[in-house]
Design a protein around this motif. Structure first.
Motif, PDB file in Angstrom:
ATOM      1  N   PRO A   5       0.829  -1.210   0.000  1.00  0.00           N
ATOM      2  CA  PRO A   5       0.000   0.000   0.000  1.00  0.00           C
ATOM      3  C   PRO A   5       0.865   1.262   0.000  1.00  0.00           C
ATOM      4  CG  PRO A   5      -0.803  -1.569   1.622  1.00  0.00           C
ATOM      5  CD  PRO A   5       0.514  -2.088   1.141  1.00  0.00           C
ATOM      6  N   ARG A   6       0.543   2.183  -0.895  1.00  0.00           N
ATOM      7  CA  ARG A   6       1.305   3.429  -1.045  1.00  0.00           C
ATOM      8  C   ARG A   6       0.698   4.480  -0.118  1.00  0.00           C
ATOM      9  NH1 ARG A   6       4.324   5.627  -5.411  1.00  0.00           N
ATOM     10  NH2 ARG A   6       4.203   7.887  -5.606  1.00  0.00           N
ATOM     11  N   ALA A  39       4.058  19.787  -3.548  1.00  0.00           N
ATOM     12  CA  ALA A  39       4.795  18.538  -3.737  1.00  0.00           C
ATOM     13  C   ALA A  39       3.857  17.338  -3.578  1.00  0.00           C
ATOM     14  CB  ALA A  39       5.938  18.441  -2.735  1.00  0.00           C
ATOM     15  N   ALA A  40       2.933  17.444  -2.619  1.00  0.00           N
ATOM     16  CA  ALA A  40       1.965  16.363  -2.413  1.00  0.00           C
ATOM     17  C   ALA A  40       1.086  16.185  -3.644  1.00  0.00           C
ATOM     18  CB  ALA A  40       1.108  16.658  -1.183  1.00  0.00           C
ATOM     19  N   GLN A  41       0.667  17.295  -4.235  1.00  0.00           N
ATOM     20  CA  GLN A  41      -0.180  17.217  -5.425  1.00  0.00           C
ATOM     21  C   GLN A  41       0.566  16.566  -6.585  1.00  0.00           C
ATOM     22  OE1 GLN A  41      -3.615  18.236  -5.534  1.00  0.00           O
ATOM     23  NE2 GLN A  41      -3.355  16.859  -7.282  1.00  0.00           N
ATOM     24  N   ARG A  42       1.847  16.867  -6.721  1.00  0.00           N
ATOM     25  CA  ARG A  42       2.643  16.243  -7.775  1.00  0.00           C
ATOM     26  C   ARG A  42       2.715  14.726  -7.586  1.00  0.00           C
ATOM     27  NH1 ARG A  42       5.847  20.954  -7.077  1.00  0.00           N
ATOM     28  NH2 ARG A  42       7.315  19.842  -5.699  1.00  0.00           N
ATOM     29  N   LEU A  48      -1.777   7.606  -7.641  1.00  0.00           N
ATOM     30  CA  LEU A  48      -2.764   7.788  -6.585  1.00  0.00           C
ATOM     31  C   LEU A  48      -2.380   6.952  -5.368  1.00  0.00           C
ATOM     32  CD1 LEU A  48      -5.463   9.360  -6.341  1.00  0.00           C
ATOM     33  CD2 LEU A  48      -6.625   7.203  -6.810  1.00  0.00           C
ATOM     34  N   PRO A  49      -2.274   7.563  -4.180  1.00  0.00           N
ATOM     35  CA  PRO A  49      -1.912   6.789  -2.994  1.00  0.00           C
ATOM     36  C   PRO A  49      -3.096   5.981  -2.477  1.00  0.00           C
ATOM     37  CG  PRO A  49      -2.307   9.068  -2.380  1.00  0.00           C
ATOM     38  CD  PRO A  49      -2.420   9.005  -3.880  1.00  0.00           C
TER      39      PRO A  49
END
Length: 242
Positions: A5-6, A39-42, A48-49
Protein backbone atom coordinates in the motif's frame (compact mmCIF):
# COMPACT_ATOMS: atom_id res chain seq x y z
CA UNK A 1 3.66 -9.75 -6.87
CA UNK A 2 1.23 -7.50 -5.04
CA UNK A 3 2.47 -3.96 -4.50
CA UNK A 4 2.56 -2.69 -0.89
CA UNK A 5 0.00 0.00 0.00
CA UNK A 6 1.30 3.43 -1.05
CA UNK A 7 1.03 5.95 1.80
CA UNK A 8 1.51 9.63 1.02
CA UNK A 9 2.94 11.44 4.06
CA UNK A 10 2.49 15.22 3.92
CA UNK A 11 4.67 16.54 6.78
CA UNK A 12 7.00 19.54 6.83
CA UNK A 13 9.22 18.37 9.71
CA UNK A 14 11.93 16.06 8.27
CA UNK A 15 12.66 14.28 11.58
CA UNK A 16 9.00 13.34 12.09
CA UNK A 17 8.64 12.38 8.43
CA UNK A 18 11.70 10.12 8.60
CA UNK A 19 10.50 8.40 11.78
CA UNK A 20 7.04 7.73 10.35
CA UNK A 21 8.47 6.60 6.99
CA UNK A 22 10.82 4.09 8.63
CA UNK A 23 7.97 2.57 10.65
CA UNK A 24 5.70 2.45 7.62
CA UNK A 25 8.38 0.71 5.57
CA UNK A 26 9.07 -1.85 8.30
CA UNK A 27 5.32 -2.58 8.49
CA UNK A 28 4.94 -3.38 4.81
CA UNK A 29 3.85 0.00 3.46
CA UNK A 30 5.44 2.12 0.74
CA UNK A 31 5.85 5.65 2.18
CA UNK A 32 6.11 8.67 -0.10
CA UNK A 33 7.06 11.96 1.55
CA UNK A 34 6.00 15.47 0.55
CA UNK A 35 6.88 18.52 2.66
CA UNK A 36 4.04 20.75 1.44
CA UNK A 37 0.88 20.88 -0.66
CA UNK A 38 2.37 21.45 -4.11
CA UNK A 39 4.79 18.54 -3.74
CA UNK A 40 1.96 16.36 -2.41
CA UNK A 41 -0.18 17.22 -5.42
CA UNK A 42 2.64 16.24 -7.78
CA UNK A 43 2.93 12.86 -6.05
CA UNK A 44 -0.85 12.35 -6.35
CA UNK A 45 -0.76 13.29 -10.03
CA UNK A 46 2.06 10.80 -10.53
CA UNK A 47 0.38 7.89 -8.69
CA UNK A 48 -2.76 7.79 -6.59
CA UNK A 49 -1.91 6.79 -2.99
CA UNK A 50 -3.87 4.21 -1.01
CA UNK A 51 -4.04 6.60 1.96
CA UNK A 52 -2.81 10.07 2.93
CA UNK A 53 -1.26 11.07 6.27
CA UNK A 54 -1.75 14.82 6.35
CA UNK A 55 -0.24 17.31 8.79
CA UNK A 56 -2.49 20.26 9.69
CA UNK A 57 0.20 22.96 9.89
CA UNK A 58 2.08 23.18 6.61
CA UNK A 59 3.89 25.90 4.62
CA UNK A 60 1.48 27.18 2.00
CA UNK A 61 -2.03 25.67 2.02
CA UNK A 62 -2.92 24.10 5.36
CA UNK A 63 -3.84 20.46 5.79
CA UNK A 64 -7.49 21.49 6.18
CA UNK A 65 -7.39 23.29 2.82
CA UNK A 66 -5.74 20.31 1.13
CA UNK A 67 -8.25 17.86 2.65
CA UNK A 68 -11.15 19.91 1.28
CA UNK A 69 -9.49 20.13 -2.14
CA UNK A 70 -8.85 16.38 -2.38
CA UNK A 71 -12.35 15.51 -1.15
CA UNK A 72 -13.82 17.74 -3.88
CA UNK A 73 -11.72 16.08 -6.62
CA UNK A 74 -13.42 12.93 -8.04
CA UNK A 75 -10.01 11.26 -8.48
CA UNK A 76 -9.03 11.55 -4.81
CA UNK A 77 -12.48 11.58 -3.21
CA UNK A 78 -12.30 7.98 -2.01
CA UNK A 79 -8.69 8.06 -0.75
CA UNK A 80 -8.62 7.83 3.08
CA UNK A 81 -7.16 10.95 4.72
CA UNK A 82 -5.76 10.76 8.26
CA UNK A 83 -4.96 14.14 9.84
CA UNK A 84 -1.78 14.37 11.94
CA UNK A 85 -1.77 17.39 14.22
CA UNK A 86 -0.85 18.82 17.59
CA UNK A 87 -4.28 20.48 17.70
CA UNK A 88 -6.12 18.24 20.15
CA UNK A 89 -9.12 20.35 21.15
CA UNK A 90 -12.55 19.07 20.15
CA UNK A 91 -13.38 22.04 17.85
CA UNK A 92 -10.15 21.34 15.92
CA UNK A 93 -11.03 17.64 15.60
CA UNK A 94 -14.51 18.54 14.38
CA UNK A 95 -13.01 20.96 11.84
CA UNK A 96 -10.64 18.28 10.57
CA UNK A 97 -13.39 15.70 10.18
CA UNK A 98 -15.74 18.20 8.57
CA UNK A 99 -13.02 19.10 6.06
CA UNK A 100 -13.04 15.51 4.84
CA UNK A 101 -10.58 13.63 7.06
CA UNK A 102 -11.50 10.02 7.81
CA UNK A 103 -9.55 10.02 11.05
CA UNK A 104 -7.76 12.51 13.31
CA UNK A 105 -4.54 11.59 15.12
CA UNK A 106 -3.18 13.92 17.77
CA UNK A 107 0.58 14.35 18.27
CA UNK A 108 2.35 12.81 20.05
CA UNK A 109 1.01 9.41 19.03
CA UNK A 110 2.32 5.86 19.35
CA UNK A 111 3.61 4.12 16.25
CA UNK A 112 1.36 1.11 16.86
CA UNK A 113 -1.72 3.30 17.12
CA UNK A 114 -0.82 5.09 13.88
CA UNK A 115 -0.30 1.79 12.04
CA UNK A 116 -3.56 0.37 13.42
CA UNK A 117 -5.48 3.41 12.23
CA UNK A 118 -3.93 3.19 8.76
CA UNK A 119 -4.87 -0.48 8.49
CA UNK A 120 -8.41 0.29 9.64
CA UNK A 121 -8.72 3.08 7.06
CA UNK A 122 -7.51 0.77 4.28
CA UNK A 123 -10.02 -1.92 5.32
CA UNK A 124 -12.84 0.63 5.20
CA UNK A 125 -11.73 1.70 1.74
CA UNK A 126 -12.28 -1.85 0.47
CA UNK A 127 -15.57 -2.89 2.06
CA UNK A 128 -16.59 -6.53 2.12
CA UNK A 129 -18.07 -7.55 -1.19
CA UNK A 130 -21.38 -9.39 -0.84
CA UNK A 131 -23.95 -10.36 -3.41
CA UNK A 132 -26.75 -8.86 -1.33
CA UNK A 133 -29.04 -6.31 -2.89
CA UNK A 134 -30.85 -4.43 -0.13
CA UNK A 135 -33.82 -2.12 -0.65
CA UNK A 136 -35.59 0.13 1.82
CA UNK A 137 -38.42 2.03 0.23
CA UNK A 138 -37.08 3.40 -3.06
CA UNK A 139 -33.45 3.33 -1.89
CA UNK A 140 -31.40 0.37 -3.19
CA UNK A 141 -27.87 -0.76 -2.34
CA UNK A 142 -26.03 -3.44 -4.34
CA UNK A 143 -23.15 -4.98 -2.40
CA UNK A 144 -21.72 -6.83 -5.41
CA UNK A 145 -21.37 -3.78 -7.66
CA UNK A 146 -20.90 -1.30 -4.78
CA UNK A 147 -23.70 0.92 -6.12
CA UNK A 148 -26.46 2.91 -4.47
CA UNK A 149 -29.53 4.20 -6.29
CA UNK A 150 -32.61 6.24 -5.44
CA UNK A 151 -35.66 5.65 -7.63
CA UNK A 152 -33.33 4.04 -10.17
CA UNK A 153 -30.97 7.03 -10.26
CA UNK A 154 -27.34 6.22 -9.28
CA UNK A 155 -25.81 8.09 -6.35
CA UNK A 156 -22.13 8.65 -5.52
CA UNK A 157 -21.41 7.40 -2.00
CA UNK A 158 -17.93 7.21 -0.43
CA UNK A 159 -16.53 3.89 0.87
CA UNK A 160 -17.09 4.53 4.57
CA UNK A 161 -20.54 5.99 3.94
CA UNK A 162 -21.34 2.92 1.80
CA UNK A 163 -20.47 0.56 4.67
CA UNK A 164 -22.49 2.68 7.10
CA UNK A 165 -25.52 2.73 4.79
CA UNK A 166 -25.19 -1.00 4.08
CA UNK A 167 -25.29 -1.83 7.78
CA UNK A 168 -28.24 0.48 8.49
CA UNK A 169 -30.21 -0.81 5.47
CA UNK A 170 -29.62 -4.43 6.51
CA UNK A 171 -31.22 -3.56 9.85
CA UNK A 172 -34.01 -1.13 8.83
CA UNK A 173 -36.18 0.62 11.40
CA UNK A 174 -33.80 -0.41 14.21
CA UNK A 175 -32.02 2.32 16.14
CA UNK A 176 -28.25 1.90 16.49
CA UNK A 177 -26.14 3.85 18.96
CA UNK A 178 -22.95 5.55 17.81
CA UNK A 179 -20.90 2.97 19.70
CA UNK A 180 -22.74 0.10 18.01
CA UNK A 181 -22.08 1.66 14.60
CA UNK A 182 -18.39 2.10 15.47
CA UNK A 183 -18.19 -1.58 16.41
CA UNK A 184 -20.00 -2.86 13.32
CA UNK A 185 -18.81 -0.43 10.62
CA UNK A 186 -15.36 0.77 11.75
CA UNK A 187 -14.23 -2.30 13.67
CA UNK A 188 -11.13 -0.82 15.36
CA UNK A 189 -13.41 1.41 17.37
CA UNK A 190 -10.97 1.91 20.24
CA UNK A 191 -9.14 4.41 18.04
CA UNK A 192 -12.18 6.22 16.64
CA UNK A 193 -14.29 8.83 18.45
CA UNK A 194 -18.08 8.77 18.43
CA UNK A 195 -18.09 12.19 16.76
CA UNK A 196 -16.76 10.44 13.66
CA UNK A 197 -20.13 8.71 13.22
CA UNK A 198 -21.95 12.07 13.17
CA UNK A 199 -19.61 13.41 10.50
CA UNK A 200 -20.07 10.38 8.24
CA UNK A 201 -23.85 10.41 8.71
CA UNK A 202 -23.80 14.03 7.59
CA UNK A 203 -21.74 13.10 4.50
CA UNK A 204 -24.06 10.17 3.79
CA UNK A 205 -27.14 12.38 3.86
CA UNK A 206 -25.46 14.89 1.55
CA UNK A 207 -24.58 12.10 -0.90
CA UNK A 208 -28.11 10.69 -0.84
CA UNK A 209 -29.82 14.04 -1.40
CA UNK A 210 -32.75 15.62 0.42
CA UNK A 211 -35.41 12.92 -0.07
CA UNK A 212 -33.30 9.78 0.36
CA UNK A 213 -31.16 11.48 3.02
CA UNK A 214 -34.27 12.01 5.14
CA UNK A 215 -34.50 8.22 5.46
CA UNK A 216 -31.39 8.30 7.67
CA UNK A 217 -33.02 9.52 10.85
CA UNK A 218 -31.47 10.80 14.06
CA UNK A 219 -33.13 9.41 17.16
CA UNK A 220 -32.29 12.03 19.70
CA UNK A 221 -30.20 10.78 22.60
CA UNK A 222 -30.00 7.27 21.14
CA UNK A 223 -28.45 7.09 17.66
CA UNK A 224 -29.44 6.57 14.02
CA UNK A 225 -31.71 4.39 11.90
CA UNK A 226 -32.82 3.95 8.29
CA UNK A 227 -36.57 4.05 7.81
CA UNK A 228 -38.83 3.67 4.78
CA UNK A 229 -41.18 6.27 6.24
CA UNK A 230 -39.12 9.28 7.32
CA UNK A 231 -40.87 11.74 9.56
CA UNK A 232 -40.21 14.71 7.31
CA UNK A 233 -43.48 16.36 8.12
CA UNK A 234 -45.67 16.42 11.18
CA UNK A 235 -49.16 15.09 10.68
CA UNK A 236 -51.95 17.60 11.01
CA UNK A 237 -53.89 17.34 14.29
CA UNK A 238 -57.19 15.49 14.09
CA UNK A 239 -60.31 17.55 14.33
CA UNK A 240 -62.80 16.76 16.98
CA UNK A 241 -66.05 15.23 15.86
CA UNK A 242 -68.77 17.52 16.92
Amino acid sequence: MKQPPRILLVEDEPAIAELISVNLRHSGFLPVWAAEGAAAQREIDNALPDAILLDWMLPGPSGITLARRWRADPRTRAVPILMLTAKGDEPDKVAGLDAGADDYITKPFSTQELLARIRAALRRRAPERTEDVVSVGELTLDGATHRVSWRGRPLKVGPTEFKLLQYLMKHPERVHSRQQLLDKVWGDHVFIEERTVDVHVKRLREALGAEAGAMVETVRGVGYRVTAQPQATTAAPRQRAG
